[in-house]
Design a protein around this motif. Structure first.
Motif, PDB file in Angstrom:
ATOM      1  N   LEU A 147       0.812  -0.373  -4.509  1.00 15.68           N
ATOM      2  CA  LEU A 147       0.640  -0.904  -5.863  1.00 15.68           C
ATOM      3  C   LEU A 147      -0.477  -1.936  -5.907  1.00 15.68           C
ATOM      4  CD1 LEU A 147       4.354  -1.319  -7.030  1.00 15.68           C
ATOM      5  CD2 LEU A 147       2.639   0.246  -7.990  1.00 15.68           C
ATOM      6  N   THR A 148      -0.558  -2.759  -4.887  1.00 15.92           N
ATOM      7  CA  THR A 148      -1.634  -3.754  -4.806  1.00 15.92           C
ATOM      8  C   THR A 148      -2.978  -3.060  -4.700  1.00 15.92           C
ATOM      9  OG1 THR A 148      -0.138  -5.289  -3.682  1.00 15.92           O
ATOM     10  CG2 THR A 148      -2.488  -5.766  -3.530  1.00 15.92           C
ATOM     11  N   LEU A 149      -3.038  -2.010  -3.901  1.00 20.82           N
ATOM     12  CA  LEU A 149      -4.271  -1.232  -3.775  1.00 20.82           C
ATOM     13  C   LEU A 149      -4.668  -0.642  -5.126  1.00 20.82           C
ATOM     14  CD1 LEU A 149      -6.512   0.199  -2.144  1.00 20.82           C
ATOM     15  CD2 LEU A 149      -4.862   2.024  -1.670  1.00 20.82           C
ATOM     16  N   ILE A 165      -5.996  -9.095  -6.077  1.00 25.90           N
ATOM     17  CA  ILE A 165      -4.889  -9.706  -5.334  1.00 25.90           C
ATOM     18  C   ILE A 165      -5.111  -9.469  -3.844  1.00 25.90           C
ATOM     19  CG2 ILE A 165      -2.396  -9.657  -4.892  1.00 25.90           C
ATOM     20  CD1 ILE A 165      -1.987  -8.692  -7.737  1.00 25.90           C
ATOM     21  N   SER A 166      -4.967 -10.515  -3.068  1.00 25.32           N
ATOM     22  CA  SER A 166      -5.084 -10.382  -1.621  1.00 25.32           C
ATOM     23  C   SER A 166      -3.909  -9.563  -1.092  1.00 25.32           C
ATOM     24  CB  SER A 166      -5.112 -11.756  -0.956  1.00 25.32           C
ATOM     25  OG  SER A 166      -4.996 -11.620   0.440  1.00 25.32           O
ATOM     26  N   TYR A 167      -4.189  -8.658  -0.165  1.00 26.62           N
ATOM     27  CA  TYR A 167      -3.116  -7.842   0.416  1.00 26.62           C
ATOM     28  C   TYR A 167      -2.145  -8.692   1.238  1.00 26.62           C
ATOM     29  CZ  TYR A 167      -5.915  -3.885  -1.034  1.00 26.62           C
ATOM     30  OH  TYR A 167      -6.619  -2.977  -1.788  1.00 26.62           O
ATOM     31  N   LEU A 168      -2.591  -9.887   1.621  1.00 28.38           N
ATOM     32  CA  LEU A 168      -1.718 -10.768   2.389  1.00 28.38           C
ATOM     33  C   LEU A 168      -0.570 -11.316   1.550  1.00 28.38           C
ATOM     34  CD1 LEU A 168      -4.363 -12.801   4.441  1.00 28.38           C
ATOM     35  CD2 LEU A 168      -2.909 -10.920   5.236  1.00 28.38           C
ATOM     36  N   PHE A 172       3.015 -10.993   3.254  1.00 30.07           N
ATOM     37  CA  PHE A 172       3.766 -12.157   3.731  1.00 30.07           C
ATOM     38  C   PHE A 172       5.003 -12.427   2.878  1.00 30.07           C
ATOM     39  CE2 PHE A 172      -0.252 -13.316   5.946  1.00 30.07           C
ATOM     40  CZ  PHE A 172       0.269 -13.354   7.232  1.00 30.07           C
ATOM     41  N   ALA A 173       4.942 -12.088   1.592  1.00 31.92           N
ATOM     42  CA  ALA A 173       6.114 -12.253   0.725  1.00 31.92           C
ATOM     43  C   ALA A 173       7.255 -11.361   1.227  1.00 31.92           C
ATOM     44  CB  ALA A 173       5.768 -11.898  -0.709  1.00 31.92           C
TER      45      ALA A 173
END
Length: 199
Positions: A147-149, A165-168, A172-173
């Motif tokens: 979804l982020t991609l 949005i950073s993939y990190l 990390f969440a």
């Protein structure tokens, strides 16, 4: 004995499935006992007596001289509540292996469960639930990364990369969320109570 179990089950208004669930045995075990195909072990008789709200002696006295009296104690290792709790706590802690080998870390608790061949059915069910939780975590993590991609691709195509949005962030969440889930499960295991089956 088989007839007595059938009568007691019907008196309680239980189906074979319900009795199996209450006694923590398989439906096939109930079917074999009620049909006289197999002679139950001491552990199974005690579990059935508890589920049927009768006493062990009442059911065990139905056994012939070749039955229960001459059988060795074949109760599973998992009858010791301390062992059960320790195993589940170890299994929980093994889930922290996701910090080192993410995505395939659930294979470690799977291995531990297979190695613990004689656990109580309740313990096995709890262990499987813990493993499923980790598999669901992997699925959700991958879904969030996809979804982020997708979000970043849309932002890059139409909004000149202004709100990427950073993939990190999801990574990390989810790592933090899994740590909390494992700790919560560990605490739940610590509060569980097993019925000790005495010989």
């Amino acid at each position: 004995m088989s007839k007595k179990i059938v009568l007691a089950r019907k008196k309680q208004g239980l189906t074979q499935e319900e009795l199996a669930s209450l006694a923590h045995v398989t439906v096939r075990t109930i079917q074999r006992i009620e049909s006289g195909e197999s002679v139950p072990r001491a552990f199974t008789i005690k579990a059935l007596a508890r589920a049927l709200e009768t006493n062990f002696e009442e059911l065990a006295n139905e056994m012939g001289p070749e039955g229960l009296g001459n059988q060795p104690d074949l109760s599973p290792i998992g009858n010791d509540p301390g062992n059960e709790k320790h195993f589940l706590q170890t299994l929980c802690l093994s889930c922290f292996s996701y910090l080192v080998i993410p995505f395939v870390h659930f294979l470690i608790p799977v291995y531990l469960l297979r190695k613990q061949a004689h656990s109580h059915p309740e313990t096995v069910a709890m262990a499987r639930a813990i493993i499923r939780q980790q598999i669901y975590w992997i699925i959700v993590l991958h879904a969030l990364m996809l979804l982020t991609l997708g979000y970043n691709l849309i932002m890059a195509a139409y909004f000149n990369k202004a709100y990427l949005i950073s993939y990190l962030v999801p990574f990390f969440a989810m790592y933090l969320a899994n740590a909390f889930m494992i700790i919560a499960t560990f605490r739940r295991v610590d509060q569980l109570k097993w019925v000790t089956v005495s010989n």
